[in-house]
Design a protein around this motif. Structure first.
Motif, PDB file in Angstrom:
ATOM      1  N   PRO A 285       0.817  -1.215   0.000  1.00  0.00           N
ATOM      2  CA  PRO A 285       0.000   0.000   0.000  1.00  0.00           C
ATOM      3  C   PRO A 285       0.852   1.267   0.000  1.00  0.00           C
ATOM      4  CG  PRO A 285       0.046  -0.953   2.191  1.00  0.00           C
ATOM      5  CD  PRO A 285       0.750  -1.927   1.287  1.00  0.00           C
ATOM      6  N   PRO A 286       0.285   2.383  -0.466  1.00  0.00           N
ATOM      7  CA  PRO A 286       0.996   3.665  -0.406  1.00  0.00           C
ATOM      8  C   PRO A 286       1.070   4.172   1.034  1.00  0.00           C
ATOM      9  CG  PRO A 286      -1.227   4.007  -1.199  1.00  0.00           C
ATOM     10  CD  PRO A 286      -1.045   2.517  -1.077  1.00  0.00           C
ATOM     11  N   VAL A 287       1.933   5.166   1.268  1.00  0.00           N
ATOM     12  CA  VAL A 287       2.041   5.772   2.592  1.00  0.00           C
ATOM     13  C   VAL A 287       2.250   7.274   2.427  1.00  0.00           C
ATOM     14  CG1 VAL A 287       4.535   5.269   2.652  1.00  0.00           C
ATOM     15  CG2 VAL A 287       3.322   5.796   4.773  1.00  0.00           C
ATOM     16  N   MET A 288       1.608   8.059   3.279  1.00  0.00           N
ATOM     17  CA  MET A 288       1.820   9.503   3.330  1.00  0.00           C
ATOM     18  C   MET A 288       1.736   9.942   4.786  1.00  0.00           C
ATOM     19  SD  MET A 288       2.536  12.100   1.415  1.00  0.00           S
ATOM     20  CE  MET A 288       3.341  13.250   2.536  1.00  0.00           C
ATOM     21  N   GLU A 289       2.890  10.235   5.385  1.00  0.00           N
ATOM     22  CA  GLU A 289       2.969  10.659   6.772  1.00  0.00           C
ATOM     23  C   GLU A 289       2.751  12.167   6.887  1.00  0.00           C
ATOM     24  OE1 GLU A 289       3.865   8.726   9.812  1.00  0.00           O
ATOM     25  OE2 GLU A 289       3.030   7.234   8.446  1.00  0.00           O
ATOM     26  N   THR A 290       2.229  12.609   8.006  1.00  0.00           N
ATOM     27  CA  THR A 290       2.013  14.034   8.212  1.00  0.00           C
ATOM     28  C   THR A 290       3.318  14.766   8.518  1.00  0.00           C
ATOM     29  OG1 THR A 290       0.953  15.696   9.628  1.00  0.00           O
ATOM     30  CG2 THR A 290       1.459  13.578  10.646  1.00  0.00           C
ATOM     31  N   PRO A 291       3.496  15.975   7.991  1.00  0.00           N
ATOM     32  CA  PRO A 291       4.694  16.753   8.321  1.00  0.00           C
ATOM     33  C   PRO A 291       4.651  17.312   9.735  1.00  0.00           C
ATOM     34  CG  PRO A 291       3.260  18.011   6.880  1.00  0.00           C
ATOM     35  CD  PRO A 291       2.677  16.636   6.962  1.00  0.00           C
ATOM     36  N   ARG A 292       3.542  17.099  10.437  1.00  0.00           N
ATOM     37  CA  ARG A 292       3.401  17.613  11.804  1.00  0.00           C
ATOM     38  C   ARG A 292       3.734  16.572  12.873  1.00  0.00           C
ATOM     39  NH1 ARG A 292      -0.459  19.675   8.520  1.00  0.00           N
ATOM     40  NH2 ARG A 292      -0.622  21.948   8.447  1.00  0.00           N
ATOM     41  N   SER A 293       4.187  15.398  12.458  1.00  0.00           N
ATOM     42  CA  SER A 293       4.531  14.375  13.447  1.00  0.00           C
ATOM     43  C   SER A 293       5.805  14.760  14.193  1.00  0.00           C
ATOM     44  CB  SER A 293       4.734  13.018  12.774  1.00  0.00           C
ATOM     45  OG  SER A 293       5.973  12.974  12.097  1.00  0.00           O
TER      46      SER A 293
END
Length: 371
Positions: A285-293
């Motif tokens: 699956p794709p992944v997109m993490e938040t830049p606010r982590s």
């Protein structure tokens, strides 16, 4: 599990490890010698370490963050040499630069480390890891992002084999044979995804600041990141050995952007079938993490402290981070020194100054996540 970080590595020892790792060939499936050198680096500094059943090098310690990169490389013999502060050799960028930088930072800070195998093919090392250990508090995956960049997103991956067969006939006959059927099917598949992309993204301009976050920027491949990419990687066909049929196969790969699913891509592909059939492999699956982590924030701070202007990236390919994100519900990012344009290239080389700065950034990130 925690272990004290009372051993200093230093730039010279970290560079020596990097050179040794690059000098030891480790194409996928032949990582053992390189894994043993990496394990020795930890043993010599008093760290618990073992090579597991999959071939991964595992040095468990403080699970505030797990630093992990891959040991294997694609094939290719590039003479190992130092030229003008650059290390040339297969794997210097993808991913022994990130691997050595993470090993040095793990020793300095006492965090957990794993060098995984098989990333360039089936990610068997990462697949084994997520089944065999508990979720850490955070993950930093090692791939080249440039020492001042951090990757938060990857597209997913789906592959399959199309196969078709027709009765053999004289080549003067007008009916399409299996080879023509396979060619027509692939053209229809490409057209289907081209039409979808044009409808969804009429403009090819890159995004501006990602999510409005200070210091965040999208990479130049942003429009591609948001599209499905269809690519044939092997095409074969001809008259069968018994002379009674013409057979054709197409090995195809599809990159899955966030917002799309493997099931949706399979449906689009199968809608174009007029003959033949497709056997699908397990998708990633794709992944997109938040830049606010907390991980992304720690990287921005760390990169600035070393004198850089942080770049937040989304990559059009796929990495082991996709598997970690699917299995573990913890913040993560991918980071490492090196220009990703040199991945798998015949001129693969790494700037050693950038390597030193990456070690410093990883140490800051690890210390921040430990606090």
């Amino acid at each position: 599990m925690s272990q004290s970080a009372d051993v200093s590595v230093g730039d010279a020892a970290a560079r020596d490890l990097l050179v040794d790792l690059v000098e030891i060939p480790s194409p996928t499936g032949d990582e053992r010698a390189c894994a043993e050198r990496l394990a020795a680096f930890f043993e010599e500094r008093g760290r618990e370490v073992r090579i597991d059943e999959a071939g991964n090098v595992r040095a468990p310690a403080d699970d505030s963050v797990l630093l992990t990169s891959h040991i294997d490389t694609v094939p290719g013999d590039i003479p190992v040499e130092m030229t003008d502060g650059e290390l040339w050799g297969r794997g210097s960028v993808d991913a022994k630069g990130p691997l050595a930088a993470m090993a040095a930072a793990a020793i300095e800070t006492g965090v957990s480390f794993v060098g995984v195998v098989g990333e360039e093919t089936d990610s068997r090392g990462a697949r084994f890891l997520v089944e065999d250990r508990e979720e850490p508090d955070a993950v930093v995956n090692g791939e080249p992002s440039g020492w001042d960049g951090v990757t938060l997103g990857y597209r997913g991956f789906l592959s399959g084999e199309y196969a078709v067969s027709t009765d053999s006939a004289h080549t003067s006959r007008p009916e399409a044979n299996a080879i023509q059927d396979a060619m027509a099917w692939w053209q229809a598949v490409e057209s289907a995804f081209s039409t979808e992309s044009e409808a969804a993204f009429p403009s090819a301009e890159a995004d501006g600041n990602a999510d409005g976050e200070e210091g965040a920027s999208a990479d130049d491949d942003a429009p591609v990141f948001e599209q499905v990419t269809a690519k044939p990687v092997e095409f074969s066909g001809g008259v069968a050995a018994d002379g009674l049929s013409v057979d054709a196969t197409v090995e195809a790969q599809f990159r899955i952007p966030p917002g799309e699913t493997a099931a949706g891509i399979r449906e689009t592909v199968e809608d174009e079938l007029e003959s033949g059939e497709i056997e699908w492999n397990e998708p990633i699956p794709p992944v997109m993490e938040t830049p606010r982590s907390e991980v992304a924030r720690a990287f921005r701070t760390g990169i600035r402290r070393v004198g850089g202007d942080p770049r937040l990236l989304r990559k059009t390919g796929t990495s082991d981070m996709n598997l970690y994100a699917a299995a573990w519900d913890c913040p993560m990012a991918t980071y490492g020194p090196g220009d990703s344009e040199l991945d798998h290239a015949p001129n693969e080389h790494l700037d050693l100054g950038a390597f030193d700065r990456a070690v410093a950034v990883l140490e800051h990130v690890s210390e921040t996540l430990q606090s």
